[in-house]
Design a protein around this motif. Structure first.
Motif, PDB file in Angstrom:
ATOM      1  N   GLY A 486       0.834  -1.191   0.000  1.00 38.06           N
ATOM      2  CA  GLY A 486       0.000   0.000   0.000  1.00 38.06           C
ATOM      3  C   GLY A 486       0.872   1.245   0.000  1.00 38.06           C
ATOM      4  O   GLY A 486       2.088   1.180   0.164  1.00 38.06           O
ATOM      5  N   HIS A 487       0.250   2.400  -0.189  1.00 36.94           N
ATOM      6  CA  HIS A 487       0.998   3.653  -0.290  1.00 36.94           C
ATOM      7  C   HIS A 487       1.317   4.221   1.083  1.00 36.94           C
ATOM      8  O   HIS A 487       0.542   4.064   2.043  1.00 36.94           O
ATOM      9  N   PHE A 488       2.407   4.925   1.176  1.00 36.54           N
ATOM     10  CA  PHE A 488       2.871   5.538   2.421  1.00 36.54           C
ATOM     11  C   PHE A 488       1.799   6.399   3.077  1.00 36.54           C
ATOM     12  O   PHE A 488       1.679   6.431   4.308  1.00 36.54           O
ATOM     13  N   THR A 489       1.036   7.105   2.278  1.00 40.07           N
ATOM     14  CA  THR A 489       0.026   8.020   2.844  1.00 40.07           C
ATOM     15  C   THR A 489      -1.066   7.283   3.619  1.00 40.07           C
ATOM     16  O   THR A 489      -1.815   7.904   4.377  1.00 40.07           O
ATOM     17  N   SER A 490      -1.143   5.957   3.439  1.00 39.48           N
ATOM     18  CA  SER A 490      -2.164   5.181   4.165  1.00 39.48           C
ATOM     19  C   SER A 490      -1.595   4.458   5.382  1.00 39.48           C
ATOM     20  O   SER A 490      -2.336   3.800   6.116  1.00 39.48           O
ATOM     21  N   TRP A 491      -0.285   4.585   5.604  1.00 44.80           N
ATOM     22  CA  TRP A 491       0.347   3.854   6.707  1.00 44.80           C
ATOM     23  C   TRP A 491       0.027   4.519   8.048  1.00 44.80           C
ATOM     24  O   TRP A 491      -0.067   5.747   8.141  1.00 44.80           O
ATOM     25  N   LYS A 492      -0.105   3.671   9.067  1.00 42.01           N
ATOM     26  CA  LYS A 492      -0.536   4.152  10.384  1.00 42.01           C
ATOM     27  C   LYS A 492       0.579   4.189  11.422  1.00 42.01           C
ATOM     28  O   LYS A 492       0.447   4.890  12.440  1.00 42.01           O
ATOM     29  N   SER A 493       1.675   3.430  11.204  1.00 45.21           N
ATOM     30  CA  SER A 493       2.739   3.378  12.205  1.00 45.21           C
ATOM     31  C   SER A 493       4.062   3.011  11.525  1.00 45.21           C
ATOM     32  O   SER A 493       4.092   2.619  10.354  1.00 45.21           O
ATOM     33  N   TYR A 494       5.128   3.100  12.310  1.00 51.43           N
ATOM     34  CA  TYR A 494       6.444   2.747  11.767  1.00 51.43           C
ATOM     35  C   TYR A 494       6.504   1.257  11.436  1.00 51.43           C
ATOM     36  O   TYR A 494       7.298   0.841  10.596  1.00 51.43           O
ATOM     37  N   ASP A 495       5.674   0.461  12.049  1.00 48.87           N
ATOM     38  CA  ASP A 495       5.632  -0.964  11.708  1.00 48.87           C
ATOM     39  C   ASP A 495       5.298  -1.148  10.229  1.00 48.87           C
ATOM     40  O   ASP A 495       5.772  -2.098   9.588  1.00 48.87           O
ATOM     41  N   PHE A 578       5.676   9.467  12.738  1.00 46.24           N
ATOM     42  CA  PHE A 578       4.908   8.549  13.570  1.00 46.24           C
ATOM     43  C   PHE A 578       5.075   8.761  15.078  1.00 46.24           C
ATOM     44  O   PHE A 578       4.290   8.236  15.857  1.00 46.24           O
ATOM     45  N   GLU A 579       6.089   9.497  15.494  1.00 49.17           N
ATOM     46  CA  GLU A 579       6.243   9.759  16.934  1.00 49.17           C
ATOM     47  C   GLU A 579       5.850  11.201  17.275  1.00 49.17           C
ATOM     48  O   GLU A 579       4.880  11.437  17.995  1.00 49.17           O
ATOM     49  N   ASP A 580       6.576  12.164  16.740  1.00 45.19           N
ATOM     50  CA  ASP A 580       6.259  13.561  17.042  1.00 45.19           C
ATOM     51  C   ASP A 580       5.026  14.043  16.303  1.00 45.19           C
ATOM     52  O   ASP A 580       4.379  15.017  16.725  1.00 45.19           O
ATOM     53  N   LYS A 581       4.728  13.384  15.183  1.00 43.59           N
ATOM     54  CA  LYS A 581       3.592  13.760  14.329  1.00 43.59           C
ATOM     55  C   LYS A 581       3.693  15.234  13.886  1.00 43.59           C
ATOM     56  O   LYS A 581       2.676  15.915  13.713  1.00 43.59           O
ATOM     57  N   SER A 582       4.924  15.689  13.704  1.00 48.11           N
ATOM     58  CA  SER A 582       5.148  17.060  13.233  1.00 48.11           C
ATOM     59  C   SER A 582       4.975  17.177  11.726  1.00 48.11           C
ATOM     60  O   SER A 582       4.859  18.287  11.184  1.00 48.11           O
ATOM     61  N   ILE A 583       4.955  16.024  11.040  1.00 48.67           N
ATOM     62  CA  ILE A 583       4.738  15.989   9.595  1.00 48.67           C
ATOM     63  C   ILE A 583       3.723  14.887   9.308  1.00 48.67           C
ATOM     64  O   ILE A 583       3.887  13.753   9.789  1.00 48.67           O
ATOM     65  N   GLY A 584       2.726  15.179   8.531  1.00 47.60           N
ATOM     66  CA  GLY A 584       1.767  14.159   8.129  1.00 47.60           C
ATOM     67  C   GLY A 584       2.310  13.334   6.984  1.00 47.60           C
ATOM     68  O   GLY A 584       3.209  13.756   6.251  1.00 47.60           O
ATOM     69  N   THR A 585       1.740  12.141   6.794  1.00 49.30           N
ATOM     70  CA  THR A 585       2.221  11.278   5.706  1.00 49.30           C
ATOM     71  C   THR A 585       2.030  11.936   4.350  1.00 49.30           C
ATOM     72  O   THR A 585       2.919  11.886   3.495  1.00 49.30           O
ATOM     73  N   LYS A 586       0.864  12.571   4.136  1.00 48.16           N
ATOM     74  CA  LYS A 586       0.630  13.234   2.849  1.00 48.16           C
ATOM     75  C   LYS A 586       1.533  14.455   2.698  1.00 48.16           C
ATOM     76  O   LYS A 586       2.045  14.733   1.609  1.00 48.16           O
ATOM     77  N   GLU A 587       1.748  15.181   3.799  1.00 44.93           N
ATOM     78  CA  GLU A 587       2.636  16.343   3.746  1.00 44.93           C
ATOM     79  C   GLU A 587       4.042  15.933   3.306  1.00 44.93           C
ATOM     80  O   GLU A 587       4.652  16.571   2.452  1.00 44.93           O
TER      81      GLU A 587
END
Length: 806
Positions: A486-495, A578-587
């Protein structure tokens, strides 16, 4: 530093200047002779055809003896000229004929007459070269990886293999006619009703042809020297020419007895290996060990002085530098500076028997080789020192004095990690202790190892990560190269990052093996290095050449490019997304696609750069890249090369980071990466940190590198460090550097390190005023090159490397 090592003799100074003034030409003699012999002998078995090719080249090529030399033998019609090897590839030669002298770096010059000669012979080679057949052999699913630059393997199918050292010790002791005798004995004992023996008979017949050919080649030079002596007016030079004639009548046909004879025999055989196949990284092995008995015997008998022996060695290094190789422009960018990687190994340990304790191998010749390389100060040979905890302290100090000279030598490889790694893989104890460097930082047992100890193909790790993030689709081409998760923008965690990397890198590793096997299969079918194989055990005993499984050992590695970029990218994604959430996956994904354009892109880039970086002894990032690398290594262990089960011990793969200058072209073909690197910028080279990201000094770098699975990266863990000349001016700092080496190798388990000792200001001035810096040599990767011959992009990459403070 004054004249710590002394100066070249006046004649060697003149010879060196002559070589530096030589314009690299394209030589067509070998191509013409090879084309004719192939035309006339296409019906002959491969081994016979290849032997006849070498025989005719050695009989018909131009030979000469330079006015200043004491050692004879030339590769091409003039020094520093590069022969064309048409049997490997001709398409790029014809395509680039009018561009050789217009390259951004590594320029060669060719006459219109020679261009026409190459164009005339080209039709014979159309669809008839190793490259043609190699590309045709690749399945479509693997070919896409090659075409997109994800896996680079051009060098495998456009030149010979090499990447080895033959058994020079045995050759010098016995002479080539003993090899011929052994081949004749084997041939006469064959039962030719067995078809396998029929195949062996061709190999033995080929050996007989090549041994006679090399002996006749030496006789050509002997006759030339004698003829020149007849008209020589200078008495001293006439005596030298007559001595050359005497020596070449004796060696390499028969065993050497003096140091001079041994050096001449060594050079001529090394030269013929280069003429037979243009595979680079043909190395000299442990020269201070096998040449030492000849040296000490002559010293004891007062037949030679230390200074005279040193002059012979400097002469040998200059002859080594005369060898040149032209590559396609696309492949040249992976080997900037026209390197041949002809490695000389000194130091290390000696093991007399399995039950004996090892002891330091440093001897007077080790010091003399070090001194001679320092005096010559050329990019060749590539000098490597084997480190161990009990290495002679004065020898190590002298090594640092050579490092201070600033031409990137010597490099250091560690017995403390390499020997145990070999033993774990089944290499006999005596052999493991006798290893030498091959080419850059890779290692093998001289005279017992098959081809391509490293350098089969180059896998772009950062590009692989981007494809994993894009659901298996190559960003630039839009082609789906494999299934993702799947695409990175749909990923939920570093796993999810780990799962995607695991899936993608295992598939890419599998494709590397497929491409390697295609290249190996074609090389085995279409080329055979008969002379080289005969000088390696157990080819004569088995009746098999190296490509067929004749070597005692046959381990190989692919090369992984962009280790630090992968580390920094993984850490940035984990930390920022995925930790600080300072950047979104889509960003992040949008910023990568836009190459961090605009204020928003720059904001995101700064956050990525602020994340933990490899090279600073930070477990957060260092252990991430180890975990990712372990996946590759785990997958690679599943596969075998084409010699597996055919005789050699091994037949397996291991990892390697000796990516030469591949970081520059592979970076040019890679879009922006999550470490904050912009599209087209070079990747990090070897296992060195990314430019300016290692902020806590060399100790922190050494600690980060040591966390890599170095015992599994037996193909070489290449680490470049850059310091300014001022840093090594004081004895205190030189002692600090020695302490650092002890800590890195003895305590941390480091594999390799080498140093560029040059200031940023000097490099920048060399770009502006190249005529003032013609003698400036820099360490590019696992090799050195003249700075002025490098492409601007490679020069910039070296300039931007972090300058360490000791």
């Amino acid at each position: 530093m004054g004249n710590y090592f002394g100066n070249l003799t006046s004649r060697m100074s003149r010879f060196r200047l002559e070589l530096l003034n030589a314009k690299p030409q394209v030589c067509v003699e070998r191509a013409k002779i090879t084309t004719d012999i192939y035309r006339e002998n296409m019906d002959q078995p491969l081994a016979i055809r290849r032997a006849l090719m070498l025989k005719n080249v050695l009989e018909k090529m131009s030979i000469y003896i330079e006015d200043e030399t004491l050692i004879v033998g030339n590769q091409a019609a003039s020094n520093r000229s590069a022969p064309i090897f048409p049997e490997y590839a001709m398409d790029w030669v014809i395509d680039e004929l009018d561009k050789f002298d217009k390259r951004d770096g590594d320029r060669f010059y060719i006459t219109e007459e020679n261009k026409e000669a190459l164009r005339t012979m080209a039709p014979f080679w159309e669809h008839n070269t190793v490259k043609d057949r190699g590309l045709a052999a690749m399945p479509a699913s693997a070919r896409v990886f090659y075409d997109l630059g994800i896996i680079k393997a051009e060098g495998n199918i456009t030149s010979g293999d090499a990447h080895l050292a033959v058994d020079y010790k045995r050759m010098l002791a016995e002479g080539l006619l003993e090899y011929k005798r052994r081949a004749e004995e084997k041939l006469n004992s064959l039962d030719l009703t067995d078809y396998k023996n029929l195949h062996k008979s061709y190999f033995y017949r080929g050996i007989i042809i090549t041994m006679d050919a090399v002996v006749a080649f030496a006789k050509r030079y002997a006759d030339l020297a004698a003829t020149m002596a007849e008209t020589e007016k200078n008495d001293d030079r006439r005596k030298e020419l007559l001595e050359m004639a005497r020596i070449l009548t004796k060696v390499p046909a028969h065993g050497a007895e003096t140091f001079y004879e041994a050096v001449q025999a060594l050079w001529l055989v090394h030269l013929v290996l280069q003429i037979e196949s243009n595979g680079h990284s043909l190395s000299y092995g442990r020269m201070d060990q096998y040449l030492y008995p000849y040296y000490q015997k002559d010293i004891d008998a007062a037949r030679i002085t230390e200074e005279a022996a040193c002059e012979l060695l400097t002469n040998l290094w200059m002859k080594t530098f005369t060898i040149n190789k032209i590559r396609s422009w696309s492949h040249t960018r992976f080997s900037a500076g026209s390197p041949l990687y002809q490695n000389v190994t000194i130091g290390g340990q000696i093991l007399e028997s399995d039950s004996a304790a090892p002891h330091d191998a440093v001897n007077p010749l080790s010091f003399l080789i070090l001194k001679s390389v320092a005096r010559t100060k050329l990019p060749q040979p590539n000098l490597t020192v084997r480190y161990h905890q009990k290495l002679d302290p004065q020898f190590l100090k002298d090594c640092i004095e050579v490092v201070r000279l600033g031409f990137g030598m010597p490099a250091f490889n560690s017995d403390e990690i390499i020997i145990p790694s070999f033993l774990e893989k089944g290499v006999a104890k005596l052999d493991a202790y006798n290893y030498s460097a091959i080419g850059c930082v890779e290692v093998a047992v001289p005279g017992k190892w098959g081809y391509r100890v490293t350098g089969m193909s180059f896998l772009n790790f950062p590009k692989s990560l981007l494809i994993a993030m894009n659901d298996g689709i190559d960003i630039e081409s839009g082609k789906k190269v494999c299934e993702g998760i799947g695409h990175f923008t749909s990923w939920k965690s570093y796993d999810d990052v780990k799962k995607a990397w695991d899936k993608i890198i295992r598939e890419f590793t599998r494709q590397c093996v497929i491409i390697d096997s295609c290249a190996d299969t074609v090389l085995e079918r279409d080329t055979a290095d008969i002379f080289c194989s005969a000088l390696c055990d157990d080819c004569i005993e088995r009746g098999l050449n190296l490509k067929e499984g004749g070597a005692v050992y046959d381990f190989i590695s692919d090369l992984q490019v962009g280790i630090a970029n992968l580390a920094d990218s993984l850490a940035a994604v984990k930390k920022c997304v995925f930790e600080d959430k300072s950047i979104g996956t889509k960003e992040l994904w949008d910023a990568l696609q836009n190459n961090f354009a605009g204020n928003e892109g720059e904001r995101i880039r700064k956050l990525l750069i602020a994340a933990p970086k490899y090279g600073n002894d930070d477990d957060y990032v260092d252990l991430l890249v180890r975990e990712a690398y372990d996946v590759y290594i785990d997958e690679m262990k599943k596969y075998h090369n084409t010699r597996y089960g055919r005789g050699p011990i091994g037949g397996i793969y291991y990892a390697g980071t000796s990516s030469i200058s591949a970081n520059v072209p592979q970076g040019a073909g890679t879009t922006a990466t999550p470490d904050g690197r912009k599209a087209g910028e070079p990747l990090a080279e070897g296992c060195s940190p990314s430019h300016s990201m290692d902020r806590h000094g060399p100790t922190a770098v050494f600690k980060s590198v040591s966390k890599l699975p170095t015992s599994e990266i037996t193909g070489g863990v290449l680490l470049n460090q850059k310091v300014t000349p001022a840093m090594l001016e004081t004895e205190e700092n030189r002692e600090k550097l020695i302490f650092l080496l002890h800590a890195f190798f003895a305590r941390l388990g480091g594999f390799h390190v080498q140093f560029n000792v040059v200031s940023r200001e000097t490099l920048l001035d060399a770009q502006i005023n190249p005529e003032k810096h013609r003698d400036l040599i820099v360490r590019v990767a696992g090799y050195s090159a003249f700075f002025n011959v490098l492409s601007r992009q490679t020069q910039d990459d070296i300039i931007e490397r972090t300058e360490q403070i000791i």
